[in-house]
Design a protein around this motif. Sequence first.
Motif, short mmCIF file in Angstrom:
data_model
loop_
_atom_site.label_atom_id
_atom_site.label_comp_id
_atom_site.label_asym_id
_atom_site.label_seq_id
_atom_site.Cartn_x
_atom_site.Cartn_y
_atom_site.Cartn_z
N ASP A 60 10.17 25.83 29.46
CA ASP A 60 10.19 24.61 28.62
C ASP A 60 10.78 24.89 27.25
N ARG A 61 10.38 26.01 26.64
CA ARG A 61 10.92 26.35 25.32
C ARG A 61 12.42 26.60 25.39
N THR A 62 12.84 27.27 26.46
CA THR A 62 14.26 27.55 26.63
C THR A 62 15.06 26.26 26.76
N VAL A 63 14.59 25.35 27.58
CA VAL A 63 15.27 24.07 27.78
C VAL A 63 15.36 23.30 26.47
N THR A 64 14.27 23.25 25.73
CA THR A 64 14.25 22.53 24.45
C THR A 64 15.29 23.09 23.49
N GLN A 65 15.31 24.41 23.35
CA GLN A 65 16.21 25.03 22.37
C GLN A 65 17.68 24.99 22.82
N VAL A 66 17.91 25.19 24.10
CA VAL A 66 19.28 25.13 24.62
C VAL A 66 19.84 23.71 24.48
N THR A 67 19.05 22.72 24.83
CA THR A 67 19.48 21.33 24.73
C THR A 67 19.84 20.96 23.29
N ALA A 68 18.99 21.39 22.36
CA ALA A 68 19.25 21.09 20.95
C ALA A 68 20.50 21.81 20.44
N THR A 69 20.68 23.05 20.86
CA THR A 69 21.85 23.82 20.42
C THR A 69 23.14 23.19 20.92
N LEU A 70 23.12 22.70 22.15
CA LEU A 70 24.33 22.11 22.74
C LEU A 70 24.71 20.77 22.11
N GLN A 71 23.87 20.25 21.25
CA GLN A 71 24.24 19.04 20.51
C GLN A 71 25.34 19.31 19.50
N PRO A 106 29.09 21.83 30.77
CA PRO A 106 29.59 23.10 31.31
C PRO A 106 29.77 24.18 30.26
N ARG A 107 29.56 23.88 28.99
CA ARG A 107 29.62 24.93 27.97
C ARG A 107 28.48 25.93 28.15
N LEU A 108 27.43 25.52 28.83
CA LEU A 108 26.31 26.42 29.12
C LEU A 108 26.62 27.23 30.37
N ARG A 109 26.53 28.54 30.25
CA ARG A 109 26.71 29.43 31.40
C ARG A 109 25.48 30.31 31.55
N VAL A 110 25.21 30.72 32.78
CA VAL A 110 24.06 31.57 33.06
C VAL A 110 24.53 32.87 33.69
N HIS A 111 24.16 33.98 33.09
CA HIS A 111 24.46 35.30 33.61
C HIS A 111 23.15 36.03 33.89
N CYS A 112 23.27 37.18 34.53
CA CYS A 112 22.14 38.09 34.68
C CYS A 112 22.57 39.44 34.13
N ILE A 113 21.64 40.16 33.53
CA ILE A 113 21.90 41.52 33.10
C ILE A 113 20.79 42.42 33.62
#
Length: 388
Positions: free
Chosen positions: A111-122, A170-177
Amino acid sequence: MDAVTRVRRHLRIMNSEHEAPSRPSFLVLFINSICNMKCEHCFYWTSLNKKDDLSVEEIFALSKSMGRIENLNLSGGEPFLRPEFADICRQFIRHNGVRQIYVPSNGYFTDRTVTQVTATLQEKDLDLLVVELSLDGMPEFHDKFRVAKNAFSKAMQTYEALIRIQETDPRLRVHCISTATNVNMDEIRRLTTYLYDHCPKMDHHNLAIIRGDRKNPTLTGPVLKQYEDLYEYIRRLWAPREEGRYGSIVEPMLQWAKVKTVKEQKQVVPCLAGRITGVVYANGDVGVCEMHKPIGNLRDKSFPEIWTSPEATELRRSIAARECYCTTEVFLWPSVVYQPVQLARGMVAGNILSRPVPLPDSERANYSGDVIPVRGSPLATSGSANAP
């Protein structure tokens, strides 16, 4: 980012390497020290969960003291536990011209990740936001290694939530490390197969080598031949998804540089740490990289004062004299890419024009056992829990 913009950016960064080192183009910023895990391979473990993290006002002052920053890597702790995560991103985007942000995360707090990612992508001027989920093996191993119950399943829930955001942005991408050690090479082989099958919107799986003063001192780096074989497996497995990915050309060059560095036990690519890359830790300490001791603290002096200090100058001299070496990706890849001679060398040695040989089903790792169904996975409804 179109091709012309990429070329201009590349030339701008290369030119900055030849100028007086008044600022880094690539900044690693530890925005907090708070973490919910006790990972055995953590090199930052002695600095976690402290009470002296920079305030948001101090981080804003840091931003205002710096010029243009090309790439911002937000680290922690667990970065998404910082309540002002999006505010910090917004500050660096608007004041420092940041267009690309990378965030390694354990993925525990959906939930915290979604909130912060959504706000950043604004922020419309942001070109790329990459969330890099840190996974060390399949569920049982990963949870034990991270000393966190349900860590793997939580990360998969976060992946699912992130790809829902990606559907509209689509500016959001998901990787794994994954960090390779002497105890998890087979685990990573199974993990990468699982991720490729179950996480179709995950672009990339990065393979790192353990470094620094890890929490579990018995952990060592992997046998180099095993590491090379594992990278080749990942490269062949993920080849279809890597086609056209921004940054895919860099990976084989980076892996070449890492392996050669380990083999020769010396700096084989002239390191630009302290020139185009720098680090600010959660407590305000400033470093030219993560492998050397800090050279000052923001509570005593401003970033420009520290960055141009005699201590910084001496450390740059030492690095330029190749008195140190490491395989730390965030410092190694810019050193390869933004020096013309090293870039040409890496392109040849990394054999970037060759297409990986497709991986036949007979060579795929079997990840039987406790697997986590993932939204959007082609196997999620097939009843199959194993790779072929």
